[in-house]
Scaffold this active site. Structure first.
Site, PDB file in Angstrom:
ATOM      1  N   GLU A   1      89.260  36.023  59.727  1.00 22.96           N
ATOM      2  CA  GLU A   1      88.647  36.440  58.471  1.00 22.96           C
ATOM      3  C   GLU A   1      87.193  36.808  58.680  1.00 22.96           C
ATOM      4  OE1 GLU A   1      91.417  34.169  55.386  1.00 22.96           O
ATOM      5  OE2 GLU A   1      89.488  33.223  55.682  1.00 22.96           O
TER       6      GLU A   1
ATOM      7  N   CYS B   1      79.661  38.101  57.416  1.00 22.58           N
ATOM      8  CA  CYS B   1      79.898  36.859  58.167  1.00 22.58           C
ATOM      9  C   CYS B   1      81.124  37.092  59.050  1.00 22.58           C
ATOM     10  CB  CYS B   1      80.138  35.740  57.142  1.00 22.58           C
ATOM     11  SG  CYS B   1      80.624  34.192  57.903  1.00 22.58           S
TER      12      CYS B   1
ATOM     13  N   CYS C   1      89.419  26.719  65.665  1.00 29.28           N
ATOM     14  CA  CYS C   1      88.206  26.166  66.279  1.00 29.28           C
ATOM     15  C   CYS C   1      88.544  24.817  66.893  1.00 29.28           C
ATOM     16  CB  CYS C   1      87.104  26.000  65.237  1.00 29.28           C
ATOM     17  SG  CYS C   1      85.562  25.406  65.993  1.00 29.28           S
TER      18      CYS C   1
ATOM     19  N   CYS D   1      81.510  28.994  52.782  1.00 30.62           N
ATOM     20  CA  CYS D   1      81.363  28.341  54.094  1.00 30.62           C
ATOM     21  C   CYS D   1      82.464  27.317  54.334  1.00 30.62           C
ATOM     22  CB  CYS D   1      80.065  27.531  54.141  1.00 30.62           C
ATOM     23  SG  CYS D   1      78.624  28.486  54.424  1.00 30.62           S
TER      24      CYS D   1
HETATM   25  N1  SAH Z   1      81.064  26.932  64.223  1.00 33.29           N
HETATM   26  C1  SAH Z   1      79.776  27.294  63.803  1.00 33.29           C
HETATM   27  C2  SAH Z   1      79.758  28.454  62.837  1.00 33.29           C
HETATM   28  C3  SAH Z   1      80.816  28.479  61.784  1.00 33.29           C
HETATM   29  S1  SAH Z   1      80.731  27.216  60.554  1.00 33.29           S
HETATM   30  C4  SAH Z   1      79.037  26.089  63.215  1.00 33.29           C
HETATM   31  O1  SAH Z   1      79.682  25.073  62.983  1.00 33.29           O
HETATM   32  O2  SAH Z   1      77.848  26.179  63.006  1.00 33.29           O
HETATM   33  C5  SAH Z   1      79.424  27.842  59.508  1.00 33.29           C
HETATM   34  C6  SAH Z   1      78.763  26.807  58.631  1.00 33.29           C
HETATM   35  O3  SAH Z   1      79.664  26.346  57.612  1.00 33.29           O
HETATM   36  C7  SAH Z   1      78.302  25.577  59.386  1.00 33.29           C
HETATM   37  O4  SAH Z   1      76.943  25.308  59.082  1.00 33.29           O
HETATM   38  C8  SAH Z   1      79.164  24.469  58.832  1.00 33.29           C
HETATM   39  O5  SAH Z   1      78.480  23.251  58.868  1.00 33.29           O
HETATM   40  C9  SAH Z   1      79.437  24.971  57.423  1.00 33.29           C
HETATM   41  N2  SAH Z   1      80.633  24.385  56.806  1.00 33.29           N
HETATM   42  C10 SAH Z   1      81.796  24.099  57.413  1.00 33.29           C
HETATM   43  N3  SAH Z   1      82.663  23.549  56.523  1.00 33.29           N
HETATM   44  C11 SAH Z   1      82.030  23.521  55.326  1.00 33.29           C
HETATM   45  C12 SAH Z   1      82.409  23.095  54.023  1.00 33.29           C
HETATM   46  N4  SAH Z   1      83.617  22.600  53.754  1.00 33.29           N
HETATM   47  N5  SAH Z   1      81.510  23.216  53.028  1.00 33.29           N
HETATM   48  C13 SAH Z   1      80.269  23.730  53.261  1.00 33.29           C
HETATM   49  N6  SAH Z   1      79.878  24.173  54.471  1.00 33.29           N
HETATM   50  C14 SAH Z   1      80.736  24.062  55.505  1.00 33.29           C
HETATM   51 FE1  SF4 Z   2      84.312  24.847  64.104  1.00 29.49          FE
HETATM   52 FE2  SF4 Z   2      84.189  24.591  61.471  1.00 29.49          FE
HETATM   53 FE3  SF4 Z   2      82.962  22.834  63.055  1.00 29.49          FE
HETATM   54 FE4  SF4 Z   2      81.981  25.323  62.850  1.00 29.49          FE
HETATM   55  S1  SF4 Z   2      82.102  23.809  61.212  1.00 29.49           S
HETATM   56  S2  SF4 Z   2      82.297  24.123  64.723  1.00 29.49           S
HETATM   57  S3  SF4 Z   2      83.921  26.473  62.609  1.00 29.49           S
HETATM   58  S4  SF4 Z   2      85.188  23.173  62.930  1.00 29.49           S
END
Ligand code: SAH
Ligand code: SF4
Length: 347
Positions: free
Chosen positions: A82, A95, A102, A325
């Site tokens: 996505e 994004c 992951c 996010c």
């Molecule tokens: N794997 C990378 C990038 C993808 S996640 C990382 O973890 O940074 C992108 C952002 O979404 C991260 O800052 C993560 O902490 C946030 N995120 C993940 N799950 C979320 C949720 N359920 N609610 C709000 N933010 C979330």
């Molecule tokens: Fe992977 Fe989601 Fe953790 Fe980012 S926040 S490292 S996408 S599991």
């Protein structure tokens, strides 16, 4: 470009043809060899016999009431990924994803509940920009890219770097690294490697906790690289005078949202060039966690602001279409396919 040069010289063509093909693919975004009218017909023919120009296939586009668009894309092997397009007044943001699933398995993230299937190729990473352009022509000059979709970008390092080069190249997309932000859960060796590259995007660190006990639970790779080691890597990361590191902090009720957490965060980030993005958890039936109350979120922000830290509360975009996010999961595939193997431990 080097690969293209090797192919054209193998075909006995002058080297400048490689440049023409590169510009046709990445600057003019042509997707059919016949539209490369600046190439001689025999060269077009031999390329179309040998190579197929393939954008990720857009399976479906979901349009939110707030204008956000979520693209469900299919890549080789029938995998679904996505990307999310977020239009704003003075800029647009895309994004993008770097992996199918992951492996980091964060407790609060829907992508982390998926099995890790495979890394995306560099072509599939930049292909998300091409797929967006094919749906809705966007002025690349106002486009920001955030590498915050599905996957941990620093665990797909080489493909990520090739994709960053393609995006930044003035002969191609020409998107300056200043307009690209990479978010990581904290892969310390990856950060050190990135620090030595010629192309360095803005950095966002998903910190999400202020003690190792809590971070170990939320982001299992913290057991490998602790908060202290991660922040040390951030401190030695070379920053342009005008740049600062963004620390993302997902606020989760009863887990990391106390005033003591806010005060510890202030201490941890002391002396760094930073800003903090507070992201109230996007709740989901797949997660057994909740966002704190509005009052608690504001109290947390207040403590940071009192200590002169720029701290924004990130309000979700595209929540009605599961584009916020941590929500990206290719759910439509989940419904169609047999259940994916569930990962260990997160119940
Ligand atoms: N794997 C990378 C990038 C993808 S996640 C990382 O973890 O940074 C992108 C952002 O979404 C991260 O800052 C993560 O902490 C946030 N995120 C993940 N799950 C979320 C949720 N359920 N609610 C709000 N933010 C979330
Ligand atoms: Fe992977 Fe989601 Fe953790 Fe980012 S926040 S490292 S996408 S599991």
């Amino acid at each position: 470009m080097q690969e293209l040069e090797a192919i054209v010289s193998e075909l006995g063509e002058p080297r400048f043809r490689a440049r023409q093909i590169y510009a046709g693919l990445y600057r003019h975004r042509r997707c059919d060899w016949n539209s490369f009218t600046d190439l001689p017909q025999p060269l077009r023919d031999s390329f179309s016999r040998r190579f197929r120009i393939a954008y990720p296939n857009t399976v479906r586009m979901f349009l939110s009431a707030d204008g956000t668009r979520r693209y469900l894309l299919e890549v080789a092997g029938g995998h679904r990924i996505e990307s999310v397009f977020i239009p704003e007044d003075n800029r647009d943001t895309l994004c993008i994803s770097t992996q199918v699933g992951c492996a980091v398995e964060c407790l609060f993230c829907v992508t982390g509940k998926l099995a890790m299937r495979r890394n995306l190729t560099a072509g599939e990473i930049v292909g998300q920009v091409l797929a967006l352009q094919a749906d809705r022509h966007t002025d690349l000059k106002r486009l920001n890219i955030v590498i915050m979709g599905m996957g941990e970008p620093l665990l797909n390092y080489d493909n990520l770097m090739t994709a960053l080069r393609l995006l930044a190249d003035p002969l191609g997309f020409s998107i300056s690294p200043r307009r690209i932000t990479l978010s990581t859960s904290g892969i310390v060796p990856g950060l050190d490697r990135l620090a030595r590259e010629d192309i360095v995007p803005n950095l966002a660190i998903s910190l999400n906790a202020t003690t190792d006990d809590v971070r170990d639970r939320l982001i299992p790779i913290n057991r490998k690289w602790s908060i202290a080691e991660l922040l040390e890597a951030c401190r030695r990361f070379p920053l342009d005078p005008r740049r600062r590191i963004t620390f993302e902090y997902v606020l989760i009720a009863g887990i990391n949202d106390t005033p003591e957490d806010a005060r510890r965060l202030v201490k941890l980030l002391q002396g760094m060039k930073k800003k903090v993005n507070l992201i109230p958890l996007n709740a989901d039936p797949w997660l057994s966690l909740q966002a704190p109350s509005e009052e608690r979120i504001l109290a947390f922000q207040q403590i940071l602001v009192q200590h002169h830290i720029t701290a924004c509360i990130r309000r979700p975009r595209g929540q009605d279409i599961s584009a916020a996010c941590g929500m990206l999961a290719g759910r439509e595939q989940q419904q169609a396919d047999p259940p994916l193997p569930q990962k260990r431990g997160h119940s």
